[in-house]
Design a protein around this motif. Structure first.
Motif, PDB file in Angstrom:
ATOM      1  N   TYR A  21      75.162 126.238  35.959  1.00  0.00           N
ATOM      2  CA  TYR A  21      75.754 127.666  36.033  1.00  0.00           C
ATOM      3  C   TYR A  21      75.570 128.158  37.410  1.00  0.00           C
ATOM      4  O   TYR A  21      74.667 128.207  37.989  1.00  0.00           O
ATOM      5  CB  TYR A  21      75.295 128.356  34.926  1.00  0.00           C
ATOM      6  CG  TYR A  21      75.663 130.029  34.741  1.00  0.00           C
ATOM      7  CD1 TYR A  21      76.907 130.049  34.275  1.00  0.00           C
ATOM      8  CD2 TYR A  21      74.930 130.978  35.569  1.00  0.00           C
ATOM      9  CE1 TYR A  21      77.297 131.526  34.408  1.00  0.00           C
ATOM     10  CE2 TYR A  21      75.404 132.372  35.413  1.00  0.00           C
ATOM     11  CZ  TYR A  21      76.494 132.567  34.706  1.00  0.00           C
ATOM     12  OH  TYR A  21      77.093 133.797  34.688  1.00  0.00           O
ATOM     13  N   GLY A  22      76.886 128.665  37.768  1.00  0.00           N
ATOM     14  CA  GLY A  22      76.735 129.726  39.138  1.00  0.00           C
ATOM     15  C   GLY A  22      77.096 128.780  40.270  1.00  0.00           C
ATOM     16  O   GLY A  22      77.248 129.375  41.527  1.00  0.00           O
ATOM     17  N   PHE A  23      77.236 127.474  40.043  1.00  0.00           N
ATOM     18  CA  PHE A  23      77.656 126.573  41.400  1.00  0.00           C
ATOM     19  C   PHE A  23      79.197 126.435  41.251  1.00  0.00           C
ATOM     20  O   PHE A  23      79.743 126.199  40.067  1.00  0.00           O
ATOM     21  CB  PHE A  23      77.033 125.128  41.070  1.00  0.00           C
ATOM     22  CG  PHE A  23      75.717 125.017  41.400  1.00  0.00           C
ATOM     23  CD1 PHE A  23      75.360 124.955  42.762  1.00  0.00           C
ATOM     24  CD2 PHE A  23      74.707 125.267  40.312  1.00  0.00           C
ATOM     25  CE1 PHE A  23      73.702 124.737  43.000  1.00  0.00           C
ATOM     26  CE2 PHE A  23      73.370 125.022  40.704  1.00  0.00           C
ATOM     27  CZ  PHE A  23      72.793 124.745  42.088  1.00  0.00           C
ATOM     28  N   SER A 149      82.586 127.089  51.158  1.00  0.00           N
ATOM     29  CA  SER A 149      82.987 128.131  51.380  1.00  0.00           C
ATOM     30  C   SER A 149      82.067 129.043  50.240  1.00  0.00           C
ATOM     31  O   SER A 149      82.243 130.212  50.496  1.00  0.00           O
ATOM     32  CB  SER A 149      84.262 128.366  51.277  1.00  0.00           C
ATOM     33  OG  SER A 149      84.696 128.018  50.166  1.00  0.00           O
ATOM     34  N   ALA A 150      81.667 128.219  49.435  1.00  0.00           N
ATOM     35  CA  ALA A 150      80.761 129.422  48.261  1.00  0.00           C
ATOM     36  C   ALA A 150      79.567 129.733  48.679  1.00  0.00           C
ATOM     37  O   ALA A 150      78.976 129.601  49.718  1.00  0.00           O
ATOM     38  CB  ALA A 150      80.515 128.224  47.077  1.00  0.00           C
ATOM     39  N   SER A 151      79.174 130.760  47.818  1.00  0.00           N
ATOM     40  CA  SER A 151      77.643 131.379  48.162  1.00  0.00           C
ATOM     41  C   SER A 151      76.733 130.062  48.386  1.00  0.00           C
ATOM     42  O   SER A 151      76.599 129.112  47.728  1.00  0.00           O
ATOM     43  CB  SER A 151      77.218 132.403  47.297  1.00  0.00           C
ATOM     44  OG  SER A 151      76.792 131.843  45.799  1.00  0.00           O
ATOM     45  N   ASN A 152      75.536 130.710  49.250  1.00  0.00           N
ATOM     46  CA  ASN A 152      74.662 129.544  49.591  1.00  0.00           C
ATOM     47  C   ASN A 152      73.562 129.570  48.542  1.00  0.00           C
ATOM     48  O   ASN A 152      72.365 129.904  48.411  1.00  0.00           O
ATOM     49  CB  ASN A 152      74.140 129.809  50.802  1.00  0.00           C
ATOM     50  CG  ASN A 152      73.447 128.732  51.410  1.00  0.00           C
ATOM     51  OD1 ASN A 152      73.340 127.384  51.154  1.00  0.00           O
ATOM     52  ND2 ASN A 152      72.813 128.913  52.600  1.00  0.00           N
ATOM     53  N   LYS A 153      73.893 128.800  47.240  1.00  0.00           N
ATOM     54  CA  LYS A 153      73.057 128.756  46.199  1.00  0.00           C
ATOM     55  C   LYS A 153      71.969 127.549  46.367  1.00  0.00           C
ATOM     56  O   LYS A 153      72.526 126.559  46.994  1.00  0.00           O
ATOM     57  CB  LYS A 153      73.984 128.568  44.989  1.00  0.00           C
ATOM     58  CG  LYS A 153      73.014 128.520  43.690  1.00  0.00           C
ATOM     59  CD  LYS A 153      73.860 128.678  42.320  1.00  0.00           C
ATOM     60  CE  LYS A 153      72.958 128.557  40.873  1.00  0.00           C
ATOM     61  NZ  LYS A 153      72.168 129.605  40.810  1.00  0.00           N
TER      62      LYS A 153
END
Length: 193
Positions: A21-23, A149-153
């Motif tokens: 979740y969140g990725f 390009s996604a947030s740096n989780k």
């Protein structure tokens, strides 16, 4: 992670955490940990069957169950098959781990490797310093964000699948699981240098 029970109508459901979740484009690897995948109460037949399944597990301390890695250039996942996982041995285990951090670009995701290595080191130290169970057939789940390009989780490493835990009553530690962590850490160290 177990989050409780949810009742719908006459049926109870276990509620489990969704580790991805969140990725946006999760890259996921499942590693079966330990030198044994059977519990201390296994029959001789089960022991023979399990040991025949993947002999390198005795020396590596783990085996690949599967992985999927997002490839930005093709906008698709690269996935391993069971045959690939079972073909990995002492000479190819490093290349197997490298594959998980290779997203098809010119460079391995060394930033992710370092983070994963640190988390596995903490797990290993916990098993060494606080021995209370031997975890047969348990896995490490490793997840990192594959979309550049996604947030740096932050990558995560979780211990999962606790089907065969046995209390440690002999003063020892879970040497099989610790060996698996050590093997992985050695290979991750090599990848980052």
């Amino acid at each position: 992670m177990y989050l409780g029970v949810k009742t719908e109508g006459d049926t109870d459901y276990l509620v489990m955490e969704n580790s991805v979740y969140g990725f946006v484009r999760p890259c996921v690897m499942d590693l079966k940990m330990g030198t044994k995948t059977y519990g201390e109460d296994a029959t001789p037949e089960k022991i023979a069957r399990e040991e025949k399944k993947y002999p390198p597990q005795k020396t590596l301390g783990f085996r690949f169950v599967g992985m999927k890695v997002w490839q930005p250039a093709t906008e698709s996942y690269s996935k391993t098959e069971r045959e690939w996982c079972m073909a990995i041995d002492e000479t190819t285990v490093g290349a197997g781990l490298e594959r998980f951090f290779d997203n098809g670009t010119d460079a391995l995701r060394k930033d992710v490797v370092s983070d994963v290595r640190d988390q596995i080191e903490k797990i290993k130290l916990t098993l060494e310093n606080h021995p209370f169970m031997r975890l047969y057939g348990s896995s490490l789940l490793v997840v990192y964000e594959g979309d550049p390009s996604a947030s740096n989780k932050k990558p995560l490493v979780k211990m999962i699948d606790f089907a065969h835990p046995f209390p440690i009553n002999d003063g020892g530690v879970d040497t099989g699981y610790i060996l698996g962590c050590s093997t992985i850490l050695t290979e991750l160290e090599r990848i980052t240098h």
